[in-house]
Scaffold this active site. Structure first.
Site, PDB file in Angstrom:
ATOM      1  N   ASP A  67       1.081  12.026   3.716  1.00  0.00           N
ATOM      2  CA  ASP A  67       1.008  11.941   2.257  1.00  0.00           C
ATOM      3  C   ASP A  67       0.016  12.955   1.710  1.00  0.00           C
ATOM      4  O   ASP A  67      -0.690  13.613   2.485  1.00  0.00           O
ATOM      5  CB  ASP A  67       0.627  10.507   1.825  1.00  0.00           C
ATOM      6  CG  ASP A  67      -0.565   9.932   2.585  1.00  0.00           C
ATOM      7  OD1 ASP A  67      -1.255  10.689   3.276  1.00  0.00           O
ATOM      8  OD2 ASP A  67      -0.802   8.729   2.489  1.00  0.00           O
ATOM      9  N   ASN A 135      -4.499  -3.481   1.202  1.00  0.00           N
ATOM     10  CA  ASN A 135      -3.381  -4.214   0.578  1.00  0.00           C
ATOM     11  C   ASN A 135      -2.097  -4.098   1.407  1.00  0.00           C
ATOM     12  O   ASN A 135      -1.013  -4.403   0.939  1.00  0.00           O
ATOM     13  CB  ASN A 135      -3.144  -3.723  -0.858  1.00  0.00           C
ATOM     14  CG  ASN A 135      -2.705  -2.253  -0.922  1.00  0.00           C
ATOM     15  OD1 ASN A 135      -2.578  -1.598   0.110  1.00  0.00           O
ATOM     16  ND2 ASN A 135      -2.483  -1.749  -2.119  1.00  0.00           N
ATOM     17  N   HIS A 137      -0.776  -1.298   2.640  1.00  0.00           N
ATOM     18  CA  HIS A 137       0.030  -0.085   2.497  1.00  0.00           C
ATOM     19  C   HIS A 137      -0.015   0.769   3.756  1.00  0.00           C
ATOM     20  O   HIS A 137      -0.966   0.738   4.531  1.00  0.00           O
ATOM     21  CB  HIS A 137      -0.351   0.720   1.240  1.00  0.00           C
ATOM     22  CG  HIS A 137      -1.639   1.473   1.282  1.00  0.00           C
ATOM     23  ND1 HIS A 137      -2.507   1.511   0.215  1.00  0.00           N
ATOM     24  CD2 HIS A 137      -2.207   2.252   2.232  1.00  0.00           C
ATOM     25  CE1 HIS A 137      -3.542   2.272   0.511  1.00  0.00           C
ATOM     26  NE2 HIS A 137      -3.381   2.733   1.733  1.00  0.00           N
ATOM     27  N   GLU A 142       2.832   1.630  -1.634  1.00  0.00           N
ATOM     28  CA  GLU A 142       2.109   0.486  -2.172  1.00  0.00           C
ATOM     29  C   GLU A 142       3.009  -0.754  -2.139  1.00  0.00           C
ATOM     30  O   GLU A 142       4.245  -0.633  -2.044  1.00  0.00           O
ATOM     31  CB  GLU A 142       1.669   0.787  -3.612  1.00  0.00           C
ATOM     32  CG  GLU A 142       0.673   1.941  -3.724  1.00  0.00           C
ATOM     33  CD  GLU A 142      -0.745   1.580  -3.267  1.00  0.00           C
ATOM     34  OE1 GLU A 142      -0.902   0.773  -2.326  1.00  0.00           O
ATOM     35  OE2 GLU A 142      -1.699   2.127  -3.864  1.00  0.00           O
TER      36      GLU A 142
END
Ligand code: GLP
Length: 241
Positions: A67, A135, A137, A142
């Site tokens: 990314d 979280n 990811h 997400e």
């Protein structure tokens, strides 16, 4: 899924570095998917040490990033491409030409995502390295992101921007968007190695490994892959049964 709980910080680093070293040595022209983040700093340092000892070479390796932040200045030290340059390219025989990444400053981000997807499909990633967000990811997928979205522009959640604020002089400077491989793209790699360190990752690890496969926990997509190793320290393992 192979789960390894490391006995110590050093054991964690060596276990991860061994998996990467084995892949680079076993394959004639390795294609490795690289992750950024704190979790990988010591692992990459260990790879540099092995390169300096003559135990490891990246000369024939191609590397693809997971990314990249969108709209981050080309010379910003936190641009993921620059992070990998500083951690690996400047210190080993991995060359800048052999490092591929999505261009977060491309004029047309949709076209850039499509270009990156084609490049990944053509290259065929052998070993993909992954961290995990608090979280759940992976890369910048997400919670709620479809597994099959392809490389796409992700809007970072407030939680992710808060987590990543430690890398920037001030919280508002954390970019709001990023280009990221999708979970489905990540699953195309022949082998996956996910690394997690620290108590702050314990919940995400429990949900990713022991919970249902669901887009609310992007890392749970790993349960769909046949060859996955998850390496964690004791703190990250505290919520596992
Ligand atoms: C970022 C990256 C992820 C990485 C995660 C965890 O958001 N996009 O690829 O896995 O953070 O980072 P860290 O290792 O610093 O906890």
């Amino acid at each position: 899924m192979k789960i390894i709980v490391a006995r110590s910080g050093r054991d964690f680093v060596l276990t991860a570095a061994d998996i990467i070293s084995a892949h680079l040595s076993d394959v004639t022209t390795p294609v490795i998917g690289l992750a950024t983040g704190d979790t990988f700093t010591d692992v990459y340092r260990e790879l540099v040490a092995r390169y300096r000892d003559g135990r490891l070479s990246f000369a024939k390796t191609r590397a693809l990033l997971l990314d990249e932040y969108a709209g981050i200045a080309a010379h910003h030290p936190q641009r993921f491409r620059n992070v990998i340059c500083a951690e690996l390219i400047d210190r080993t025989d991995l060359t800048a030409d052999a490092l591929h990444s999505p261009d977060g400053n491309a004029k047309d981000l949709q076209q850039e995502c499509a270009r990156y997807d084609r490049l990944i499909a053509d290259a065929g990633v052998g070993l993909q390295l992954l961290g995990i967000g608090q979280n759940g990811h992976i890369a910048f997928n997400e919670p709620g992101t479809s597994f099959s979205s392809g490389t796409h522009v992700a809007r970072l959640t407030a939680e992710t921007r808060r987590d990543n604020a430690r890398f920037f002089p001030s919280p508002p400077e954390v970019p709001r968007y990023a280009l990221t491989q999708s979970s489905g793209t990540i699953l195309m790699a022949s082998e996956l190695a996910m690394l997690a360190r620290g108590k702050s990752k314990a919940r995400a690890i429990r949900q990713a490994i022991g919970g249902p496969v669901d887009t609310s926990v992007p890392a749970s997509a790993l349960q769909l892959h046949a060859k996955v190793t998850v390496i964690m320290d004791r703190e990250a393992a505290t919520e596992l049964a």
